[in-house]
Design a protein around this motif. Structure first.
Motif, PDB file in Angstrom:
ATOM      1  N   PRO A  17       0.971  -8.495  -7.213  1.00 41.80           N
ATOM      2  CA  PRO A  17       1.668  -9.083  -8.362  1.00 41.80           C
ATOM      3  C   PRO A  17       3.099  -9.541  -8.058  1.00 41.80           C
ATOM      4  O   PRO A  17       3.622 -10.407  -8.739  1.00 41.80           O
ATOM      5  N   LEU A  18       3.737  -8.964  -7.039  1.00 42.24           N
ATOM      6  CA  LEU A  18       5.114  -9.336  -6.700  1.00 42.24           C
ATOM      7  C   LEU A  18       5.211 -10.167  -5.424  1.00 42.24           C
ATOM      8  O   LEU A  18       6.315 -10.469  -4.980  1.00 42.24           O
ATOM      9  N   GLY A  62       6.114  -8.456  -0.242  1.00 40.80           N
ATOM     10  CA  GLY A  62       7.394  -8.537  -0.918  1.00 40.80           C
ATOM     11  C   GLY A  62       7.684  -7.413  -1.893  1.00 40.80           C
ATOM     12  O   GLY A  62       8.687  -7.462  -2.598  1.00 40.80           O
ATOM     13  N   HIS A  63       6.839  -6.398  -1.950  1.00 35.75           N
ATOM     14  CA  HIS A  63       7.046  -5.291  -2.884  1.00 35.75           C
ATOM     15  C   HIS A  63       8.033  -4.294  -2.276  1.00 35.75           C
ATOM     16  O   HIS A  63       7.898  -3.910  -1.123  1.00 35.75           O
ATOM     17  N   PRO A  64       9.024  -3.829  -3.052  1.00 34.56           N
ATOM     18  CA  PRO A  64      10.040  -2.931  -2.494  1.00 34.56           C
ATOM     19  C   PRO A  64       9.585  -1.485  -2.267  1.00 34.56           C
ATOM     20  O   PRO A  64      10.216  -0.761  -1.503  1.00 34.56           O
ATOM     21  N   TYR A  65       8.509  -1.043  -2.911  1.00 31.80           N
ATOM     22  CA  TYR A  65       8.076   0.351  -2.777  1.00 31.80           C
ATOM     23  C   TYR A  65       7.649   0.649  -1.351  1.00 31.80           C
ATOM     24  O   TYR A  65       6.879  -0.083  -0.749  1.00 31.80           O
ATOM     25  N   ARG A  66       8.146   1.755  -0.788  1.00 29.30           N
ATOM     26  CA  ARG A  66       7.803   2.197   0.559  1.00 29.30           C
ATOM     27  C   ARG A  66       6.872   3.410   0.458  1.00 29.30           C
ATOM     28  O   ARG A  66       7.314   4.516   0.185  1.00 29.30           O
ATOM     29  N   SER A 108      14.425  -9.391   2.845  1.00 31.15           N
ATOM     30  CA  SER A 108      14.239  -9.909   1.489  1.00 31.15           C
ATOM     31  C   SER A 108      13.894  -8.826   0.462  1.00 31.15           C
ATOM     32  O   SER A 108      13.631  -9.141  -0.692  1.00 31.15           O
ATOM     33  N   GLY A 109      13.854  -7.563   0.889  1.00 36.86           N
ATOM     34  CA  GLY A 109      13.580  -6.474  -0.041  1.00 36.86           C
ATOM     35  C   GLY A 109      12.156  -5.980  -0.054  1.00 36.86           C
ATOM     36  O   GLY A 109      11.831  -5.048  -0.786  1.00 36.86           O
TER      37      GLY A 109
END
Length: 157
Positions: free
Chosen positions: A77-78, A100-104, A143-144
């Motif tokens: 979705p991101l 591109g999702h920031p969650y690690r 890019s995060g």
């Protein structure tokens, strides 16, 4: 599916472990159909260029499937595009999936509750990489987003 390669198209003889080099990179939309397509494409690349036994190649493709499935399901979705890279150097294979999702994410406890039927993919990636003498991890992107990667040493097929 876009593909970019720095590896030779077909070696005349199977490569020696110390001479294998190259990277194959693919970018795809985060769709379920991308998982089998990329597994097939990377499998062809590994069969042609990587000194891996069938067992080690199967482990690598399972790792790729797990990482890519997670990216499609959780980052889709991101993330308009997901990048997959298969890199060969003188001693190992490195597989990575960038989104591109920031969650690690972290692998779950090796003893999850019995009723939990999902959420063990990264634990499986850790186990497969460690059993082969490799490693895995997560790195942030500028890019995060993130790159989740696994390495496996070569073996002789």
């Amino acid at each position: 599916m876009e593909s970019r390669s720095s590896a030779p198209t077909r070696p005349a003889v199977p490569p020696a472990p110390g001479r294998v080099r190259g990277v194959r990179r693919y970018t795809v939309a985060p769709a379920d159909s991308a998982v089998p397509r990329l597994r097939h494409a990377v499998g062809d690349f590994l069969r042609e260029h990587a000194p891996l036994s069938a067992e080690r190649r199967d482990a690598a493709l399972l790792i790729l499937s797990e990482l890519l499935t997670n990216a499609v399901r959780h980052a889709g979705p991101l993330t308009p595009r997901i990048a997959v890279e298969a890199g060969l150097d003188g001693a190992r294979l490195r597989l990575s999936v960038e989104d591109g999702h920031p969650y690690r994410p972290r692998a779950l406890d090796p003893h999850p509750e019995a009723q939990d039927i999902g959420g063990r993919g990264l634990l499986l990636v850790q186990v497969l990489a460690a059993e082969a003498g490799g490693d895995c991890g997560v790195d942030p992107t500028a890019s995060g987003g993130k790159i989740i990667w696994a390495t496996l040493p070569y073996d002789r097929a």
